[in-house]
Design a protein around this motif. Structure first.
Motif, PDB file in Angstrom:
ATOM      1  N   GLU A   1      21.874  92.286 -35.033  1.00 22.83           N
ATOM      2  CA  GLU A   1      21.812  93.644 -34.441  1.00 22.83           C
ATOM      3  C   GLU A   1      23.291  94.112 -34.038  1.00 22.83           C
ATOM      4  O   GLU A   1      23.846  93.364 -33.518  1.00 22.83           O
ATOM      5  N   LEU A   2      23.506  95.267 -34.796  1.00 22.73           N
ATOM      6  CA  LEU A   2      24.660  95.840 -34.328  1.00 22.73           C
ATOM      7  C   LEU A   2      24.749  96.279 -33.096  1.00 22.73           C
ATOM      8  O   LEU A   2      23.655  96.950 -32.543  1.00 22.73           O
ATOM      9  N   SER A   3      25.768  96.290 -32.244  1.00 21.63           N
ATOM     10  CA  SER A   3      25.965  96.803 -30.769  1.00 21.63           C
ATOM     11  C   SER A   3      26.430  98.330 -31.172  1.00 21.63           C
ATOM     12  O   SER A   3      26.517  98.742 -32.219  1.00 21.63           O
ATOM     13  N   MET A   4      25.979  99.095 -30.022  1.00 27.49           N
ATOM     14  CA  MET A   4      26.360 100.606 -30.023  1.00 27.49           C
ATOM     15  C   MET A   4      27.795 100.755 -30.449  1.00 27.49           C
ATOM     16  O   MET A   4      28.057 101.996 -31.163  1.00 27.49           O
ATOM     17  N   ASP A   5      28.690 100.016 -30.026  1.00 25.81           N
ATOM     18  CA  ASP A   5      30.116 100.143 -30.393  1.00 25.81           C
ATOM     19  C   ASP A   5      30.380  99.893 -31.962  1.00 25.81           C
ATOM     20  O   ASP A   5      30.916 100.700 -32.596  1.00 25.81           O
ATOM     21  N   GLU A   6      29.884  99.094 -32.499  1.00 28.36           N
ATOM     22  CA  GLU A   6      29.775  98.680 -34.173  1.00 28.36           C
ATOM     23  C   GLU A   6      29.029 100.050 -34.779  1.00 28.36           C
ATOM     24  O   GLU A   6      29.613 100.544 -35.700  1.00 28.36           O
ATOM     25  N   ILE A   7      28.099 100.457 -34.139  1.00 31.85           N
ATOM     26  CA  ILE A   7      27.306 101.533 -34.615  1.00 31.85           C
ATOM     27  C   ILE A   7      28.226 102.966 -34.786  1.00 31.85           C
ATOM     28  O   ILE A   7      28.442 103.553 -35.659  1.00 31.85           O
ATOM     29  N   ARG A   8      28.917 103.296 -33.421  1.00 33.99           N
ATOM     30  CA  ARG A   8      29.891 104.252 -33.269  1.00 33.99           C
ATOM     31  C   ARG A   8      30.951 104.286 -34.370  1.00 33.99           C
ATOM     32  O   ARG A   8      31.315 105.182 -34.841  1.00 33.99           O
TER      33      ARG A   8
END
Length: 195
Positions: free
Chosen positions: A19-26
């Motif tokens: 699962e991607l973290s929100m930081d990775e998604i950003r």
């Protein structure tokens, strides 16, 4: 836990879920937005069921804040159909349109997914999505030998009847990749060929 063996994505080749973290998604979205020359990029959340991802609404919201105008999702529709306010929340976050997986126009035609009322849920999802002002694209994987190839006309009629809610119908043939990549040759031939 719905069965989605025709999906071209594959979450079964490894024994864990990344699962991607929100930081990775950003980081991914910021990088996509930084490409030059600037283009109007359509953003499509897919792969597995994106609406159950922990950061789905935050990711949509961030994409919209970066200037992505066409933020879309490919979904089984369960969360849209079962959570009364999810469509409104997704639209408010910046979701532009929905690609709704559809196997037919009855609950029976969805039984192979492991849910007895899945068409009812999808119909409710379609209504809730429409109430937000978004349109839905029906996404149909056509599977031969009586799974759903015989109901293509019914799906088109359903779309026409719901033309105020449905933007398009996309038919795609079954692809033996992703979760179906390990299908034995005899099963592959049987699922491709008419009886």
């Amino acid at each position: 836990n719905l069965k989605c063996s025709p999906c071209f994505m594959d979450a079964n080749h490894v024994l864990y879920v990344h699962e991607l973290s929100m930081d990775e998604i950003r980081h991914i979205l910021n990088r996509a937005r930084s490409l030059k020359p600037q283009r109007d990029i359509n953003l499509l959340f897919s792969g597995g069921e994106p609406t159950i991802a922990l950061h789905f609404l935050d990711a949509v919201r961030h994409a919209k804040s970066l200037g992505f105008e066409r933020v879309c999702v490919v979904t089984n529709g369960v969360r849209f159909g079962q959570e009364e306010d999810f469509a409104a929340k997704a639209h408010a976050a910046g979701l532009h349109q929905v690609y709704l997986q559809l196997d037919g126009t009855s609950n029976e035609q969805h039984l192979h997914r492991g849910a007895g009322n899945l068409f009812d849920v999808k119909r409710e999802a379609l209504e809730r999505i429409a109430r937000t002002g978004m349109k839905t694209n029906l996404q149909v994987t056509v599977i031969m030998n009586g799974v759903n190839n015989h109901v293509v006309g019914d799906i088109v009629r359903f779309a026409v009847y719901n033309i105020d809610k449905v933007r398009s119908v996309l038919f795609q043939p079954l692809m033996f990749t992703g979760r179906d990549s390990g299908v034995p040759d005899d099963v592959r031939r049987a699922r491709r060929n008419r009886r």
